[in-house]
Design a protein around this motif. Sequence first.
Motif, short mmCIF file in Angstrom:
data_model
loop_
_atom_site.label_atom_id
_atom_site.label_comp_id
_atom_site.label_asym_id
_atom_site.label_seq_id
_atom_site.Cartn_x
_atom_site.Cartn_y
_atom_site.Cartn_z
N ALA A 49 -40.61 -21.18 -70.77
CA ALA A 49 -40.78 -20.09 -71.72
C ALA A 49 -41.20 -18.83 -70.99
O ALA A 49 -42.18 -18.83 -70.24
CB ALA A 49 -41.83 -20.45 -72.78
N GLY A 50 -40.46 -17.74 -71.20
CA GLY A 50 -40.79 -16.47 -70.57
C GLY A 50 -39.94 -15.36 -71.16
O GLY A 50 -38.98 -15.61 -71.88
N MET A 51 -40.28 -14.15 -70.83
CA MET A 51 -39.59 -12.98 -71.36
C MET A 51 -39.19 -12.04 -70.23
O MET A 51 -39.89 -11.92 -69.22
CB MET A 51 -40.47 -12.21 -72.36
CG MET A 51 -40.95 -13.03 -73.55
SD MET A 51 -39.62 -13.61 -74.62
CE MET A 51 -38.86 -12.07 -75.11
N GLY A 52 -38.06 -11.32 -70.43
CA GLY A 52 -37.65 -10.26 -69.51
C GLY A 52 -37.54 -10.74 -68.07
O GLY A 52 -37.01 -11.80 -67.77
N GLY A 53 -38.10 -9.92 -67.16
CA GLY A 53 -38.04 -10.26 -65.74
C GLY A 53 -38.75 -11.55 -65.40
O GLY A 53 -38.39 -12.23 -64.45
N SER A 54 -39.74 -11.92 -66.21
CA SER A 54 -40.47 -13.17 -65.96
C SER A 54 -39.61 -14.40 -66.21
O SER A 54 -39.90 -15.48 -65.69
CB SER A 54 -41.72 -13.22 -66.85
OG SER A 54 -42.59 -12.16 -66.56
#
Length: 346
Positions: A49-54
């Motif tokens: 689970a992560g968002m954008g560049g992460s």
Amino acid sequence: MLDDMNVIKQYDPGDVLSGVLNIPEQARYEVSIHEGANQRRDFKNIVIAGMGGSALAADMVRVLTAGWLHIPLEVVKGYDLPGFVSEETLVIAVSHSGNTEETLSCYQQALEKKACLAAMSTGGALIERAKNDNVTYAQVPAGAQPRMSTVYHLRGLLKLLQHFWVIDNDLYDQVKNSADWLAGEISNWTAKTPEADNLAKQIAKLTIGKTLVVFGGELTWPLAYKWKISWNESAKNLAFSNQYPEFNHNEFIGWSSHPVEKPFTVFDIRSNLERDRIRERMELSDRLLSGKRPKAHVLELRGKTLMEQLLWGLVLADAASIYTAILNGVNPGPVQLVEKLKAELS
């Protein structure tokens, strides 16, 4: 303009460009695992689970393990975990800052579902919660923007997957073993390398005043997405990405008519490791769209392995998008509108 060091310093006062030179050091970084209470090693599925560049490193892990990973791996970019998550699921929550609300939501749900949980961040609430909850975590260095910390994230994710016996150490070592070669490639894209010999500067010149549209294949779609991220955040420039063969089932037709004016720069990212059919589709699509869509610029990835090719394309995106920012007359570092949005939401 891009060969004028005074212009570069004017628009890049924080010297974001020098961060590109440091990416090989990310590849060499040795990740330490802080082990928590959950000792489970047999899983039915994995969720990152992560968002954008992460989340970009998670997408890279998907293509690097495709075809041989023995259990399903899903990447979640949102607030909620899939319904299948259970005690037999490995959930890894990734947030560069440690304060991404969507990722923290998934972290909490994983706790409630009693999944085997791990975390990776530079710090923030995510690491504090992992410590308090006795959850396994990896902490990577801070300092750079998430989009320019992907190699740290990749090393961290691979180390966690190795820790939980999902994979062996091969991919983790591949990243480190690519560092010296990658540093040599990056030396060709520095500010002091003239535009005539600098691929990153040449790409920047091609995209000025245009919307960037980047296409990848089954192995390279995370790179197309990375290019989109870099142009959006570093160059403050509209950009989109898609992948083959899905492109041929919908967007392909969209290019054939309206709008008539198409101020786009199109790139096809190609790898000699892709199936031949992907290359054929890219070439045929470009020919059939002649006169309807700007002709695609072909970027042939360098590197002997998929790992090398992904890292090469990733760092080139960072360098070229920073030069694009300079040509756009904007600072490639801050993402002030994102910070304002977060402040408003809080």
